[in-house]
Design a protein around this motif. Sequence first.
Motif, PDB file in Angstrom:
ATOM      1  N   TRP A  30       0.817  -1.226   0.000  1.00 36.29           N
ATOM      2  CA  TRP A  30       0.000   0.000   0.000  1.00 36.29           C
ATOM      3  C   TRP A  30       0.845   1.268   0.000  1.00 36.29           C
ATOM      4  CZ3 TRP A  30       0.439   3.453   3.982  1.00 36.29           C
ATOM      5  CH2 TRP A  30       1.105   3.016   5.138  1.00 36.29           C
ATOM      6  N   ARG A  31       2.113   1.182   0.526  1.00 33.61           N
ATOM      7  CA  ARG A  31       2.985   2.351   0.483  1.00 33.61           C
ATOM      8  C   ARG A  31       3.342   2.711  -0.953  1.00 33.61           C
ATOM      9  NH1 ARG A  31       4.845  -0.729   4.795  1.00 33.61           N
ATOM     10  NH2 ARG A  31       4.728   0.332   6.854  1.00 33.61           N
ATOM     11  N   LYS A  32       3.580   1.694  -1.768  1.00 29.83           N
ATOM     12  CA  LYS A  32       3.921   1.933  -3.179  1.00 29.83           C
ATOM     13  C   LYS A  32       2.745   2.556  -3.921  1.00 29.83           C
ATOM     14  CE  LYS A  32       5.814  -0.450  -7.204  1.00 29.83           C
ATOM     15  NZ  LYS A  32       6.285  -1.751  -7.729  1.00 29.83           N
ATOM     16  N   ARG A  33       1.562   2.061  -3.654  1.00 36.65           N
ATOM     17  CA  ARG A  33       0.382   2.625  -4.321  1.00 36.65           C
ATOM     18  C   ARG A  33       0.133   4.071  -3.894  1.00 36.65           C
ATOM     19  NH1 ARG A  33      -1.428  -2.748  -3.301  1.00 36.65           N
ATOM     20  NH2 ARG A  33      -2.396  -2.059  -1.354  1.00 36.65           N
ATOM     21  N   CYS A  34       0.346   4.383  -2.613  1.00 32.34           N
ATOM     22  CA  CYS A  34       0.188   5.780  -2.153  1.00 32.34           C
ATOM     23  C   CYS A  34       1.213   6.697  -2.803  1.00 32.34           C
ATOM     24  CB  CYS A  34       0.321   5.833  -0.631  1.00 32.34           C
ATOM     25  SG  CYS A  34      -1.072   5.118   0.261  1.00 32.34           S
ATOM     26  N   LEU A  35       2.456   6.204  -2.972  1.00 32.98           N
ATOM     27  CA  LEU A  35       3.484   7.026  -3.613  1.00 32.98           C
ATOM     28  C   LEU A  35       3.119   7.337  -5.053  1.00 32.98           C
ATOM     29  CD1 LEU A  35       6.228   8.401  -3.560  1.00 32.98           C
ATOM     30  CD2 LEU A  35       7.258   6.183  -4.156  1.00 32.98           C
ATOM     31  N   TYR A  36       2.661   6.344  -5.800  1.00 25.87           N
ATOM     32  CA  TYR A  36       2.249   6.574  -7.182  1.00 25.87           C
ATOM     33  C   TYR A  36       1.059   7.542  -7.252  1.00 25.87           C
ATOM     34  CZ  TYR A  36       5.322   2.797  -8.712  1.00 25.87           C
ATOM     35  OH  TYR A  36       6.407   2.017  -8.993  1.00 25.87           O
ATOM     36  N   PHE A  37       0.164   7.432  -6.281  1.00 27.70           N
ATOM     37  CA  PHE A  37      -0.998   8.322  -6.270  1.00 27.70           C
ATOM     38  C   PHE A  37      -0.572   9.783  -6.048  1.00 27.70           C
ATOM     39  CE2 PHE A  37      -4.185  10.568  -3.724  1.00 27.70           C
ATOM     40  CZ  PHE A  37      -5.236  10.593  -4.627  1.00 27.70           C
ATOM     41  N   PHE A  38       0.345  10.003  -5.105  1.00 29.16           N
ATOM     42  CA  PHE A  38       0.811  11.385  -4.853  1.00 29.16           C
ATOM     43  C   PHE A  38       1.605  11.935  -6.032  1.00 29.16           C
ATOM     44  CE2 PHE A  38       0.252  10.275  -0.254  1.00 29.16           C
ATOM     45  CZ  PHE A  38      -0.692  11.247   0.010  1.00 29.16           C
ATOM     46  N   VAL A  39       2.392  11.093  -6.695  1.00 26.33           N
ATOM     47  CA  VAL A  39       3.112  11.555  -7.886  1.00 26.33           C
ATOM     48  C   VAL A  39       2.145  11.931  -8.993  1.00 26.33           C
ATOM     49  CG1 VAL A  39       4.708  10.838  -9.709  1.00 26.33           C
ATOM     50  CG2 VAL A  39       5.200  10.262  -7.330  1.00 26.33           C
ATOM     51  N   LEU A  40       1.097  11.104  -9.199  1.00 30.61           N
ATOM     52  CA  LEU A  40       0.095  11.421 -10.213  1.00 30.61           C
ATOM     53  C   LEU A  40      -0.661  12.706  -9.868  1.00 30.61           C
ATOM     54  CD1 LEU A  40      -1.414  10.583 -12.772  1.00 30.61           C
ATOM     55  CD2 LEU A  40      -2.940   9.200 -11.329  1.00 30.61           C
TER      56      LEU A  40
END
Length: 290
Positions: A30-40
Motif C-alpha cells: 500500500w505504500r507503493k500505491r500511495c506514492l504513485y498516487f501522490f506523484v500522479l
Amino acid sequence: MMPQEQYTHHRSTMPSSEGPQVYKVGIYGWRKRCLYFFVLLLMILILVNLAMTIWILKVMNFTIDGMGNLRITEEGLKLEGVSEFLQPLYAKEIQSRPGNALYFKSARNVTVNILNDQTKVLTQLITGPKAIEAYGKKFEVKTVSGKLLFSADNNEVVVGAERLRVLGAEGTVFPKSIETPNVRADPFKELRLESPTRSLVMEAPKGVEINAEAGNMEATCRTELRLESKDGEIKLDAAKIKLPRLPHGSYTPTGTRQKVFEICVCANGRLFLSQAGTGSTCQINTSVCL
C-alpha cells in the motif's frame, strides 16, 4: 542431564547447511500505491497550474511590450482606453495621447495634492459633487501669453482683465469698499448703484464724473438728496431744467392768474415758485420759507 546439555551445545555449534538470507529493499504494498498516487496528483496540479497560467496570460493579453492596454515604452508607461485606479497613483507626469483629451472621473471627488519634501500638503485642489475647493497661499489665473487675469491671496483680489462683467439679475454685492477707475453697463443696458440699507459714497481725488451718453440718469432717495461743493460750484448745464414738484407760493385772487412763475430762494436755501407779476413777488410769499 549432562548428555542432553552436550547435545544441545553441539547442535548449536554445527555449521548451517542453508544459504545466506536476502532482505529486499524498497516500498511495496500500500505504500507503493500511495506514492504513485501522490506523484500522479502532483503531475495533475502542475498541468492545471500551467493551464491557468497560460489562460491568465491570454486573458490579460500579456506581451513583450506590456499587459493589455498598458504598454511599456522608452518614455514610461502608456495606458490606452478607460482605466480605473482603486489605490493611490504616484506619477511624475500624466498626459493624454496627442489630439485627445484627458478625463478624470470619480464617484465622489478628485483631489490633487502638492507635497513638499516632508510630505506636507502645500497646495490642494478638491473637485466634489457640490463645490470646487482650492487651498493654497495664492491663486492665479493667467492667459497663454502669461498675462494675469485673476489673482487672490490673503491681502487682496486682483482682476487683471480689461473688463469685468457681472451677468447676475441682482447685480453684485460689495459688503465693503471697491476701488475702480470706471463703472459702466453694457450698451443699451441700465447701470444702477444702490445701497438698500446704508449710504452710498463715491469719492475721487480729482473728481467724479457721471455720464449717460444715450439715455437718462436718475438719482432717487427717500429723504434728502444733497449736492455739496466745498470750494467750487455746482453747475447745471442743460437746454431745459425742470423742477416740477417745487412748492407754490400763496395765490392772490386780485389779479389775473398767470402760468408764468419765478423761482425764489429762502434764506435757508429752500426754493419755491411764486406767480410772476410786474415786479418780484417773492417777498409776498415768504410764508413758504417758514
